[in-house]
Design a protein around this motif. Sequence first.
Motif, mmCIF file in Angstrom:
data_model
loop_
_atom_site.group_PDB
_atom_site.id
_atom_site.type_symbol
_atom_site.label_atom_id
_atom_site.label_comp_id
_atom_site.label_asym_id
_atom_site.label_seq_id
_atom_site.Cartn_x
_atom_site.Cartn_y
_atom_site.Cartn_z
ATOM 1 N N ARG A 77 0.837 -1.206 0.000
ATOM 2 C CA ARG A 77 0.000 0.000 0.000
ATOM 3 C C ARG A 77 0.870 1.255 0.000
ATOM 4 N N THR A 78 1.949 1.246 0.760
ATOM 5 C CA THR A 78 2.874 2.380 0.768
ATOM 6 C C THR A 78 3.562 2.532 -0.584
ATOM 7 N N PHE A 79 3.872 1.415 -1.218
ATOM 8 C CA PHE A 79 4.485 1.451 -2.549
ATOM 9 C C PHE A 79 3.542 2.093 -3.554
ATOM 10 N N ASP A 80 2.261 1.726 -3.530
ATOM 11 C CA ASP A 80 1.294 2.305 -4.456
ATOM 12 C C ASP A 80 1.190 3.819 -4.281
ATOM 13 N N THR A 81 1.108 4.249 -3.037
ATOM 14 C CA THR A 81 0.991 5.684 -2.762
ATOM 15 C C THR A 81 2.242 6.442 -3.198
ATOM 16 N N ALA A 82 3.411 5.884 -2.917
ATOM 17 C CA ALA A 82 4.664 6.554 -3.272
ATOM 18 C C ALA A 82 4.796 6.704 -4.784
ATOM 19 N N CYS A 83 4.441 5.673 -5.540
ATOM 20 C CA CYS A 83 4.543 5.748 -6.999
ATOM 21 C C CYS A 83 3.564 6.763 -7.572
ATOM 22 N N LYS A 174 -5.729 -5.101 -3.158
ATOM 23 C CA LYS A 174 -6.781 -5.581 -2.261
ATOM 24 C C LYS A 174 -7.990 -6.065 -3.044
ATOM 25 N N LEU A 175 -8.412 -5.300 -4.043
ATOM 26 C CA LEU A 175 -9.536 -5.719 -4.873
ATOM 27 C C LEU A 175 -9.152 -6.892 -5.770
ATOM 28 N N LEU A 176 -7.887 -6.975 -6.159
ATOM 29 C CA LEU A 176 -7.435 -8.078 -7.005
ATOM 30 C C LEU A 176 -7.637 -9.423 -6.310
ATOM 31 N N PHE A 193 -3.045 -15.898 -9.407
ATOM 32 C CA PHE A 193 -2.947 -14.669 -8.616
ATOM 33 C C PHE A 193 -1.504 -14.184 -8.512
ATOM 34 N N ASN A 194 -0.541 -15.085 -8.406
ATOM 35 C CA ASN A 194 0.861 -14.665 -8.293
ATOM 36 C C ASN A 194 1.305 -13.878 -9.520
ATOM 37 N N ILE A 195 0.869 -14.309 -10.705
ATOM 38 C CA ILE A 195 1.228 -13.582 -11.928
ATOM 39 C C ILE A 195 0.520 -12.231 -11.965
ATOM 40 N N ALA A 196 -0.752 -12.215 -11.617
ATOM 41 C CA ALA A 196 -1.505 -10.956 -11.629
ATOM 42 C C ALA A 196 -0.962 -9.973 -10.598
ATOM 43 N N TYR A 197 -0.538 -10.492 -9.438
ATOM 44 C CA TYR A 197 0.014 -9.619 -8.397
ATOM 45 C C TYR A 197 1.336 -8.998 -8.855
ATOM 46 N N ALA A 198 2.217 -9.802 -9.452
ATOM 47 C CA ALA A 198 3.475 -9.251 -9.966
ATOM 48 C C ALA A 198 3.219 -8.229 -11.070
ATOM 49 N N LYS A 211 -4.515 7.346 -14.239
ATOM 50 C CA LYS A 211 -5.464 7.467 -15.336
ATOM 51 C C LYS A 211 -6.756 6.693 -15.105
ATOM 52 N N ARG A 212 -6.693 5.552 -14.445
ATOM 53 C CA ARG A 212 -7.832 4.632 -14.382
ATOM 54 C C ARG A 212 -8.303 4.408 -12.961
ATOM 55 N N THR A 213 -9.550 3.946 -12.851
ATOM 56 C CA THR A 213 -10.117 3.591 -11.557
ATOM 57 C C THR A 213 -9.576 2.242 -11.083
ATOM 58 N N THR A 214 -9.840 1.919 -9.825
ATOM 59 C CA THR A 214 -9.337 0.668 -9.260
ATOM 60 C C THR A 214 -9.940 -0.540 -9.972
ATOM 61 N N PHE A 215 -11.234 -0.507 -10.238
ATOM 62 C CA PHE A 215 -11.881 -1.655 -10.878
ATOM 63 C C PHE A 215 -11.367 -1.864 -12.293
ATOM 64 N N SER A 216 -11.160 -0.796 -13.043
ATOM 65 C CA SER A 216 -10.633 -0.938 -14.412
ATOM 66 C C SER A 216 -9.224 -1.516 -14.390
ATOM 67 N N MET A 217 -8.397 -1.083 -13.452
ATOM 68 C CA MET A 217 -7.049 -1.636 -13.353
ATOM 69 C C MET A 217 -7.084 -3.123 -13.017
ATOM 70 N N VAL A 218 -7.930 -3.509 -12.077
ATOM 71 C CA VAL A 218 -7.990 -4.913 -11.659
ATOM 72 C C VAL A 218 -8.500 -5.797 -12.793
ATOM 73 N N MET A 219 -9.540 -5.370 -13.479
ATOM 74 C CA MET A 219 -10.067 -6.189 -14.576
ATOM 75 C C MET A 219 -9.075 -6.294 -15.721
ATOM 76 N N ALA A 220 -8.290 -5.246 -15.958
ATOM 77 C CA ALA A 220 -7.251 -5.335 -16.985
ATOM 78 C C ALA A 220 -6.169 -6.321 -16.578
ATOM 79 N N LEU A 221 -5.782 -6.312 -15.304
ATOM 80 C CA LEU A 221 -4.776 -7.254 -14.824
ATOM 81 C C LEU A 221 -5.267 -8.699 -14.918
#
Length: 420
Positions: A77-83, A174-176, A193-198, A211-221
């Motif tokens: 979560r800290t990594f996501d915020t920092a990026c 988290k949603l993933l 899940f391991n591939i999607a998480y990486a 650029k995108r919402t959380t749901f759009s990012m997760v469904m793309a992954l």
Amino acid sequence: MSPTDLEAPPTASNGDAAPRIGPHPGYISSSNQYASELKIRRMLKENGCDPAREDNYRLQGVQLIDTVRQHLNLPVRTFDTACTYFHKFRLNFRDAEYNYQDAALASLFVACKVEDTIKKSKDILAAAYNVKNPEKPAASDDKIFESPGKIIIGLERLILETIGFDFRTRYPQKLLVKVVRSILGPDQGKEFFNIAYAMSIDMYKTFVPIKRTTFSMVMALVELTARMTGNHLDKVKDFAAARRQYHRPAVLETMLDILDLYVQYHKSTKVGTQFDLNRFMDIKIALNTELEKEFISRHMYYCSRCENEEPSPLTPGSITSPTATSSSLPGDLSMRRTARGQDGTMRFVFDPEAAREEQDTVAQYYNEEYEEYEVEVEEPIPVPRNEHPEGGGRGGYRGGHSHGPRDRGDHRHYRGRRFH
């Protein structure tokens, strides 16, 4: 003079009470959580960034954040915020104004405070130093970190102003977990899940998170993982068809942005080294074919004509280095440092509608009304120095008198403005 006279409002010449205008309320910056591809490209163009160098700095900065985060055992979560802060900061400043490594570490420093995983600036600097020099580790209280620590703290304020003090970010991991469990069950989707998480970590090396919402990012992954592994693609499509918030153009753009990363920087990612490069290219061709078949634009809200237009000129103060000034900056991607160098205070407002309403109310008191007028002025032309009025001097005519416009005067027209 009585106290009532001091409190009485000023009166106009006709006897009516004139409105009292106080000091300027300052300039408003409203935070913006999302940015389109067109906005990002225009901001990079205004900064004069070289595309190859910009991509290289972005990849190295995110990789540095990830490496230091793992060394300090910080959550993802800290990594996501920092990026997210790192990307927004780089869009508002030129590469020549700062060191991308300092910006990456400063973004991680701010993210640690926001996500309540507090680390000192020297702790982050020491972790970055020890990662690069494992044979000669240094403690966080070493004197070599005093000067870099001041730079990190100085950049902290600029990052806060860049994001508009709006600390909301998105966490797709988290949603993933919930989506993969809903599609494949709790026991069958571990490898998936391991591939999607990486891939979710690699995604932050692009501009997708802003650029995108959380749901759009997760469904793309999830869909991209299914296409790469060749498994469960039908289940993913059935799950997407049952969700009202699913937006196919946004998911397609996200997948193509991630594929561009894997195709161009194959070895600089976690998932890129696990699959053959031709596999990424085949998936990209299939998605582009779908775009053409459904008449969907590659980027949402994109206008090629608008991209070719010349960007608005920067204010003189925006050329100043961020590390050399403490002037207030706007805090979002839609208002680029337009108030630097002007009088007034920069205020950050979260509600765009309230900010727009306040600006409209204040603007009527500060609009300058004027009318143009023309004045005719008669101005005599003086006698030139090399001529005598009677013609006997140097450069004149002997025994004669010179006649010309200087004897009659000259009429000139002047234009001006009268302010009210």
